[in-house]
Design an enzyme around this catalytic site. Sequence first.
Site, PDB file in Angstrom:
ATOM      1  N   GLU A 110       0.861  -1.185   0.000  1.00  0.00           N
ATOM      2  CA  GLU A 110       0.000   0.000   0.000  1.00  0.00           C
ATOM      3  C   GLU A 110       0.892   1.228   0.000  1.00  0.00           C
ATOM      4  O   GLU A 110       1.945   1.233   0.648  1.00  0.00           O
ATOM      5  CB  GLU A 110      -0.883   0.070   1.265  1.00  0.00           C
ATOM      6  CG  GLU A 110      -2.048  -0.883   1.274  1.00  0.00           C
ATOM      7  CD  GLU A 110      -1.666  -2.248   1.826  1.00  0.00           C
ATOM      8  OE1 GLU A 110      -0.636  -2.331   2.531  1.00  0.00           O
ATOM      9  OE2 GLU A 110      -2.379  -3.221   1.535  1.00  0.00           O
ATOM     10  N   TYR A 122       7.841   2.264  -7.091  1.00  0.00           N
ATOM     11  CA  TYR A 122       7.137   0.989  -7.294  1.00  0.00           C
ATOM     12  C   TYR A 122       6.717   0.829  -8.758  1.00  0.00           C
ATOM     13  O   TYR A 122       6.832  -0.257  -9.322  1.00  0.00           O
ATOM     14  CB  TYR A 122       5.923   0.908  -6.358  1.00  0.00           C
ATOM     15  CG  TYR A 122       6.306   1.015  -4.896  1.00  0.00           C
ATOM     16  CD1 TYR A 122       7.386   0.296  -4.386  1.00  0.00           C
ATOM     17  CD2 TYR A 122       5.602   1.836  -4.011  1.00  0.00           C
ATOM     18  CE1 TYR A 122       7.754   0.398  -3.052  1.00  0.00           C
ATOM     19  CE2 TYR A 122       5.962   1.947  -2.677  1.00  0.00           C
ATOM     20  CZ  TYR A 122       7.038   1.228  -2.198  1.00  0.00           C
ATOM     21  OH  TYR A 122       7.410   1.336  -0.891  1.00  0.00           O
TER      22      TYR A 122
HETATM   23  C1  COA Z   1      10.569   6.105  -1.196  1.00  0.00           C
HETATM   24  C2  COA Z   1      12.047   5.884  -0.822  1.00  0.00           C
HETATM   25  C3  COA Z   1      12.155   4.531  -0.094  1.00  0.00           C
HETATM   26  C4  COA Z   1      12.890   5.849  -2.110  1.00  0.00           C
HETATM   27  O1  COA Z   1      14.224   5.547  -1.759  1.00  0.00           O
HETATM   28  P1  COA Z   1      15.460   6.347  -2.398  1.00  0.00           P
HETATM   29  O2  COA Z   1      16.701   5.656  -1.988  1.00  0.00           O
HETATM   30  O3  COA Z   1      15.344   7.789  -2.049  1.00  0.00           O
HETATM   31  O4  COA Z   1      15.179   6.186  -3.960  1.00  0.00           O
HETATM   32  P2  COA Z   1      16.195   5.712  -5.107  1.00  0.00           P
HETATM   33  O5  COA Z   1      17.360   6.627  -5.152  1.00  0.00           O
HETATM   34  O6  COA Z   1      16.447   4.249  -4.983  1.00  0.00           O
HETATM   35  O7  COA Z   1      15.299   6.007  -6.396  1.00  0.00           O
HETATM   36  C5  COA Z   1      14.641   4.966  -7.113  1.00  0.00           C
HETATM   37  C6  COA Z   1      13.495   5.564  -7.921  1.00  0.00           C
HETATM   38  O8  COA Z   1      12.476   6.032  -7.040  1.00  0.00           O
HETATM   39  C7  COA Z   1      11.876   7.217  -7.584  1.00  0.00           C
HETATM   40  N1  COA Z   1      12.133   8.342  -6.686  1.00  0.00           N
HETATM   41  C8  COA Z   1      12.896   8.326  -5.566  1.00  0.00           C
HETATM   42  N2  COA Z   1      12.842   9.530  -4.957  1.00  0.00           N
HETATM   43  C9  COA Z   1      12.038  10.308  -5.720  1.00  0.00           C
HETATM   44  C10 COA Z   1      11.565  11.650  -5.595  1.00  0.00           C
HETATM   45  N3  COA Z   1      11.936  12.413  -4.559  1.00  0.00           N
HETATM   46  N4  COA Z   1      10.720  12.111  -6.528  1.00  0.00           N
HETATM   47  C11 COA Z   1      10.320  11.340  -7.561  1.00  0.00           C
HETATM   48  N5  COA Z   1      10.748  10.055  -7.742  1.00  0.00           N
HETATM   49  C12 COA Z   1      11.580   9.552  -6.820  1.00  0.00           C
HETATM   50  C13 COA Z   1      12.520   7.428  -8.951  1.00  0.00           C
HETATM   51  O9  COA Z   1      11.743   6.685  -9.887  1.00  0.00           O
HETATM   52  C14 COA Z   1      13.885   6.783  -8.738  1.00  0.00           C
HETATM   53  O10 COA Z   1      14.477   6.373  -9.932  1.00  0.00           O
HETATM   54  P3  COA Z   1      15.482   7.395 -10.723  1.00  0.00           P
HETATM   55  O11 COA Z   1      16.506   7.810  -9.703  1.00  0.00           O
HETATM   56  O12 COA Z   1      16.016   6.523 -11.803  1.00  0.00           O
HETATM   57  O13 COA Z   1      14.627   8.536 -11.168  1.00  0.00           O
HETATM   58  C15 COA Z   1      12.600   7.044   0.070  1.00  0.00           C
HETATM   59  O14 COA Z   1      12.379   8.264  -0.586  1.00  0.00           O
HETATM   60  C16 COA Z   1      11.987   7.111   1.444  1.00  0.00           C
HETATM   61  O15 COA Z   1      12.443   6.457   2.376  1.00  0.00           O
HETATM   62  N6  COA Z   1      10.941   7.937   1.582  1.00  0.00           N
HETATM   63  C17 COA Z   1      10.271   8.128   2.873  1.00  0.00           C
HETATM   64  C18 COA Z   1       9.598   6.867   3.301  1.00  0.00           C
HETATM   65  C19 COA Z   1       8.604   6.369   2.279  1.00  0.00           C
HETATM   66  O16 COA Z   1       7.798   7.110   1.765  1.00  0.00           O
HETATM   67  N7  COA Z   1       8.675   5.047   2.023  1.00  0.00           N
HETATM   68  C20 COA Z   1       7.771   4.370   1.098  1.00  0.00           C
HETATM   69  C21 COA Z   1       6.503   4.105   1.792  1.00  0.00           C
HETATM   70  S1  COA Z   1       5.355   3.244   0.739  1.00  0.00           S
END
Ligand code: COA
Length: 154
Positions: A110, A122
């Site tokens: 979710e 995702y």
């Molecule tokens: C969501 C989360 C886990 C992503 O982890 P991350 O290490 O920052 O992301 P990554 O560097 O691996 O990025 C992978 C992809 O995610 C997407 N993404 C990550 N951050 C993004 C942002 N701020 N805006 C838009 N897309 C984003 C992009 O598609 C990215 O691919 P790209 O770099 O080729 O464009 C992280 O931002 C986080 O911990 N957020 C807060 C907690 C949360 O919301 N968790 C998910 C709950 S469902």
Amino acid sequence: MSAQLNDLPHYRHMVERDLDAIMAIEKVIYPHPWTRGNFKDSLRENYHCPVIEFRGEIIGYCVMAVAAGEAHLLNLSVAYRWQRQGRGRDMLNYLLALARDSGAAKMFLEVRPTNIAGVALYAASGFTEIAIRRGYYPASEGREDAIVMQLELA
Ligand SMILES: CC(C)(COP(=O)(O)OP(=O)(O)OC[C@H]1O[C@@H](n2cnc3c(N)ncnc32)[C@H](O)[C@@H]1OP(=O)(O)O)[C@@H](O)C(=O)NCCC(=O)NCCS
């Protein structure tokens, strides 16, 4: 642990003494963080709870339950200063491999529609929207819906 391994980000199991560090991260990155009890319950239930550690610091963690051939991603989190460096995608791939190894044919999760980063991650990993759960999450005013997403693992 060897100095060599400690100098590279590496996965290990979450343990209860990690929860102070994890709760500190949760409170920064979520407006409605999990409670310590949520993590304790996940550990007690023997859910998959990997953390990424780098030089003694937890930089990411996640929680996944697998039962009856289905994996459910419950938490995926990267510490604020480590975000946008590929850790989230790496953890998701780690969990997908773990789910397949555990015999799961599908993974569900979710996510809040307002979570731009989560939805983008995702979707880029092949998850598709299969349902909306109305009022699933607490929000600053009232409740927020959840998008339910699914990925076939076969
Ligand atoms: C969501 C989360 C886990 C992503 O982890 P991350 O290490 O920052 O992301 P990554 O560097 O691996 O990025 C992978 C992809 O995610 C997407 N993404 C990550 N951050 C993004 C942002 N701020 N805006 C838009 N897309 C984003 C992009 O598609 C990215 O691919 P790209 O770099 O080729 O464009 C992280 O931002 C986080 O911990 N957020 C807060 C907690 C949360 O919301 N968790 C998910 C709950 S469902």
